[in-house]
Scaffold this active site. Structure first.
Site, PDB file in Angstrom:
ATOM      1  N   VAL A  95       0.117  28.189 -26.840  1.00  0.00           N
ATOM      2  CA  VAL A  95      -0.359  29.507 -27.268  1.00  0.00           C
ATOM      3  C   VAL A  95      -1.607  29.294 -28.122  1.00  0.00           C
ATOM      4  O   VAL A  95      -1.517  28.743 -29.221  1.00  0.00           O
ATOM      5  CB  VAL A  95       0.723  30.257 -28.067  1.00  0.00           C
ATOM      6  CG1 VAL A  95       0.211  31.629 -28.488  1.00  0.00           C
ATOM      7  CG2 VAL A  95       1.996  30.387 -27.253  1.00  0.00           C
ATOM      8  N   GLY A  96      -2.743  29.699 -27.601  1.00  0.00           N
ATOM      9  CA  GLY A  96      -3.988  29.446 -28.324  1.00  0.00           C
ATOM     10  C   GLY A  96      -5.016  30.533 -28.084  1.00  0.00           C
ATOM     11  O   GLY A  96      -5.101  31.089 -26.986  1.00  0.00           O
ATOM     12  N   ARG A 103      -7.953  37.832 -34.281  1.00  0.00           N
ATOM     13  CA  ARG A 103      -7.742  39.099 -34.971  1.00  0.00           C
ATOM     14  C   ARG A 103      -8.070  40.303 -34.093  1.00  0.00           C
ATOM     15  O   ARG A 103      -8.563  41.317 -34.567  1.00  0.00           O
ATOM     16  CB  ARG A 103      -8.579  39.157 -36.262  1.00  0.00           C
ATOM     17  CG  ARG A 103      -8.340  37.999 -37.221  1.00  0.00           C
ATOM     18  CD  ARG A 103      -6.922  38.044 -37.789  1.00  0.00           C
ATOM     19  NE  ARG A 103      -6.727  36.996 -38.789  1.00  0.00           N
ATOM     20  CZ  ARG A 103      -6.122  35.835 -38.555  1.00  0.00           C
ATOM     21  NH1 ARG A 103      -5.681  35.571 -37.344  1.00  0.00           N
ATOM     22  NH2 ARG A 103      -5.966  34.949 -39.500  1.00  0.00           N
ATOM     23  N   ARG A 104      -7.760  40.193 -32.803  1.00  0.00           N
ATOM     24  CA  ARG A 104      -7.989  41.319 -31.887  1.00  0.00           C
ATOM     25  C   ARG A 104      -6.704  41.704 -31.144  1.00  0.00           C
ATOM     26  O   ARG A 104      -6.756  42.434 -30.157  1.00  0.00           O
ATOM     27  CB  ARG A 104      -9.093  40.973 -30.889  1.00  0.00           C
ATOM     28  CG  ARG A 104     -10.421  40.604 -31.563  1.00  0.00           C
ATOM     29  CD  ARG A 104     -11.540  40.434 -30.562  1.00  0.00           C
ATOM     30  NE  ARG A 104     -12.718  39.822 -31.179  1.00  0.00           N
ATOM     31  CZ  ARG A 104     -13.884  39.645 -30.556  1.00  0.00           C
ATOM     32  NH1 ARG A 104     -14.031  40.039 -29.301  1.00  0.00           N
ATOM     33  NH2 ARG A 104     -14.895  39.073 -31.173  1.00  0.00           N
ATOM     34  N   ILE A 106      -4.719  39.677 -29.473  1.00  0.00           N
ATOM     35  CA  ILE A 106      -4.493  38.917 -28.245  1.00  0.00           C
ATOM     36  C   ILE A 106      -3.158  38.176 -28.293  1.00  0.00           C
ATOM     37  O   ILE A 106      -2.391  38.189 -27.312  1.00  0.00           O
ATOM     38  CB  ILE A 106      -5.652  37.938 -27.999  1.00  0.00           C
ATOM     39  CG1 ILE A 106      -6.948  38.714 -27.704  1.00  0.00           C
ATOM     40  CG2 ILE A 106      -5.333  37.001 -26.846  1.00  0.00           C
ATOM     41  CD1 ILE A 106      -8.169  37.827 -27.536  1.00  0.00           C
ATOM     42  N   TYR A 136       5.687  33.230 -35.944  1.00  0.00           N
ATOM     43  CA  TYR A 136       6.557  33.703 -34.881  1.00  0.00           C
ATOM     44  C   TYR A 136       7.728  34.560 -35.342  1.00  0.00           C
ATOM     45  O   TYR A 136       8.371  35.223 -34.528  1.00  0.00           O
ATOM     46  CB  TYR A 136       7.045  32.510 -34.053  1.00  0.00           C
ATOM     47  CG  TYR A 136       5.933  31.941 -33.218  1.00  0.00           C
ATOM     48  CD1 TYR A 136       5.561  32.540 -32.032  1.00  0.00           C
ATOM     49  CD2 TYR A 136       5.208  30.832 -33.649  1.00  0.00           C
ATOM     50  CE1 TYR A 136       4.511  32.049 -31.272  1.00  0.00           C
ATOM     51  CE2 TYR A 136       4.153  30.325 -32.898  1.00  0.00           C
ATOM     52  CZ  TYR A 136       3.817  30.940 -31.715  1.00  0.00           C
ATOM     53  OH  TYR A 136       2.767  30.454 -30.972  1.00  0.00           O
ATOM     54  N   PHE A 435       7.679  20.210 -27.777  1.00  0.00           N
ATOM     55  CA  PHE A 435       7.062  20.864 -26.636  1.00  0.00           C
ATOM     56  C   PHE A 435       6.235  22.007 -27.148  1.00  0.00           C
ATOM     57  O   PHE A 435       5.719  22.808 -26.654  1.00  0.00           O
ATOM     58  CB  PHE A 435       8.110  21.329 -25.603  1.00  0.00           C
ATOM     59  CG  PHE A 435       9.172  22.254 -26.140  1.00  0.00           C
ATOM     60  CD1 PHE A 435       8.923  23.606 -26.237  1.00  0.00           C
ATOM     61  CD2 PHE A 435      10.410  21.780 -26.542  1.00  0.00           C
ATOM     62  CE1 PHE A 435       9.891  24.477 -26.721  1.00  0.00           C
ATOM     63  CE2 PHE A 435      11.395  22.640 -27.009  1.00  0.00           C
ATOM     64  CZ  PHE A 435      11.129  23.990 -27.103  1.00  0.00           C
TER      65      PHE A 435
END
Length: 435
Positions: A95-96, A103-104, A106, A136, A435
């Site tokens: 997740v990147g 800050r949009r 995404i 998370y 992972f």
């Protein structure tokens, strides 16, 4: 697979393929800075299962370096260990977001799409390792396991274990062709029956896919950090493998002599005697000063075998995080250490189907059922958010401890103690690799 979940304004989702390998590698280097050259990384196998990789592209605005604005992926764990069983689980990973596109919204949109695809695939759980701790929880993931990191001085004294001396030891260059089957078998059996007890270890994910296997056994100099090539220690009894350790050593010369470190990438043993034989070798290699196991379960035998564990400077680190995607399937799919007959009022801001009051029933270590209850939330035995349910799910986090922090509300006296006991598990959850 669905891709029609809403993306933030100005962006679109796109299913990626192996043809996008370069864009994925370069985006990853922006999201997670590394000294490794992306072009060098591309020469080796990718761990990704491509039909589970989704990119985010700007809609109109030029993408950085002509590539992706963001991406996420998941690993297919068809038999992810939960207390007393296994369930299909998505191992969320990679997740990147490119710094130019932060800050949009995404990341939030990617998680929502990931959870929707989990439901479509019939995966009642999502699991991950968190790059940053605070991220998370807001998406309903709970920290479900810890691991222990140590630095053990060379020659640290260990307690004796009957039968340890009956093992033989092989120390070799680690090679996929020679050792993969041995490693996979010992690793799997160790998770299914910890120390030969017949009790499984929750969270003990195996490297199921061909892509993960190829990536795991890659031994490029790019990722060694000045250490030697990967080695393996195998302990056997009567010709049968009973444990192994994958390791790298690093040797420095100092005015007083040698200063060497044994970095243990993974150490697995099937019983106490094999564990004692394995660590007896790892803690006493020539020219080495210290041994650093990367990940140990909080109840790993080494912690009990060390005669002076204080000298190893123990440090606990968060390990696997769990998100319940299909709550009734997840709760019915595990076993419970004590009988339970309780109603749970659950909140879930992201997946409303999980919210409401659920009636959980199970006999000790027997089959469980979880059904919607015709009970008002105010009359449920316990009230909690799905995040706390995820934290307690693998049996490594106490519901009573969460209640002490104000995160679980006991509404019927005695319900908390009973549920906390039932959700516990005799073996600490952990995953032996990141992972």
């Amino acid at each position: 697979m669905i891709l029609d979940a809403p993306a933030p304004a100005g962006y679109r989702f796109r299913q990626l393929t192996a043809d996008d390998r370069r864009a994925v590698t370069h985006l990853d280097s922006w999201a997670f800075p590394s000294p490794a050259d992306p072009d060098e990384i591309e020469k080796g196998p990718s761990p990704l299962t491509w039909d589970r990789v989704v990119g985010v592209e700007p809609d109109g605005e030029a993408a950085p370096d002509g590539g992706l604005a963001a991406l996420h992926a998941s690993y297919p764990f068809s038999r992810f260990p939960v207390p007393g069983g296994t369930l299909p689980t998505a191992g969320l990973t990679w997740v990147g977001v490119h710094p130019q596109h932060r800050r949009r919204g995404i990341a939030t949109a990617m998680i929502d799409l990931h959870l929707a695809r989990c439901r479509e695939r019939g995966e009642p759980l999502s699991a991950l390792f968190a790059a940053e701790y605070p991220i998370y929880g807001r998406f309903g993931y709970g920290k479900a396991a810890d691991d222990v990191r140590l630095t053990v001085p060379r020659g640290a004294a260990l307690r004796d274990v009957p039968g340890a001396a009956e093992h033989t030891v092989r120390i070799e260059h680690a090679d996929r062709g020679r050792h993969a089957a041995l490693v996979d078998t010992v690793h799997r059996v160790a998770g299914e029956s910890v120390g030969g007890t017949g009790i499984n270890r929750p969270g003990w994910a195996t490297r199921e896919s061909a892509e993960l296997q190829a990536s795991w056994w890659r031994d490029s100099t790019t990722f060694r950090g000045g250490q030697e090539s990967r080695r393996i220690v195998v302990v056997e009894r009567d010709g049968e493998p009973r444990g192994y350790a994958l390791l790298r050593r690093k040797l420095d010369w100092v005015p007083t002599g040698t200063d060497g470190t044994v970095n243990v990438l993974e150490a697995v043993a099937l019983d106490a005697a094999a564990s004692r034989a394995l660590w007896g070798v790892l803690l006493d290699l020539d020219l080495m000063t210290e041994t650093k196991p990367f990940i140990l379960a909080p109840d790993d035998p080494l912690l009990a075998l060390l005669r002076n564990p204080r000298a190893a400077g123990q440090r606990r680190v968060d390990n696997v995080w769990i998100r319940l995607v299909d709550l009734p399937t997840a709760l019915a799919g595990r076993r419970y250490a004590a009988g339970i007959d309780a109603t749970l009022a659950v909140t879930d801001a992201r997946l409303p189907d999980n919210a409401g009051v659920w009636h959980l029933r199970a006999a000790p270590f027997g089959a469980a059922t979880c059904e919607r209850a015709d009970t008002a939330p105010s009359e449920a035995d316990l009230a909690l958010d799905v995040r706390e349910l995820g934290a307690a799910y693998l049996g490594g986090t106490s519901l009573a401890g969460l209640a002490a922090a104000g995160l679980v509300d006991e509404r019927v006296p005695g319900a908390l103690a009973a549920a906390s006991t039932a959700f516990g598990w005799p073996v600490a959850p952990v995953c032996s690799w990141v992972f």
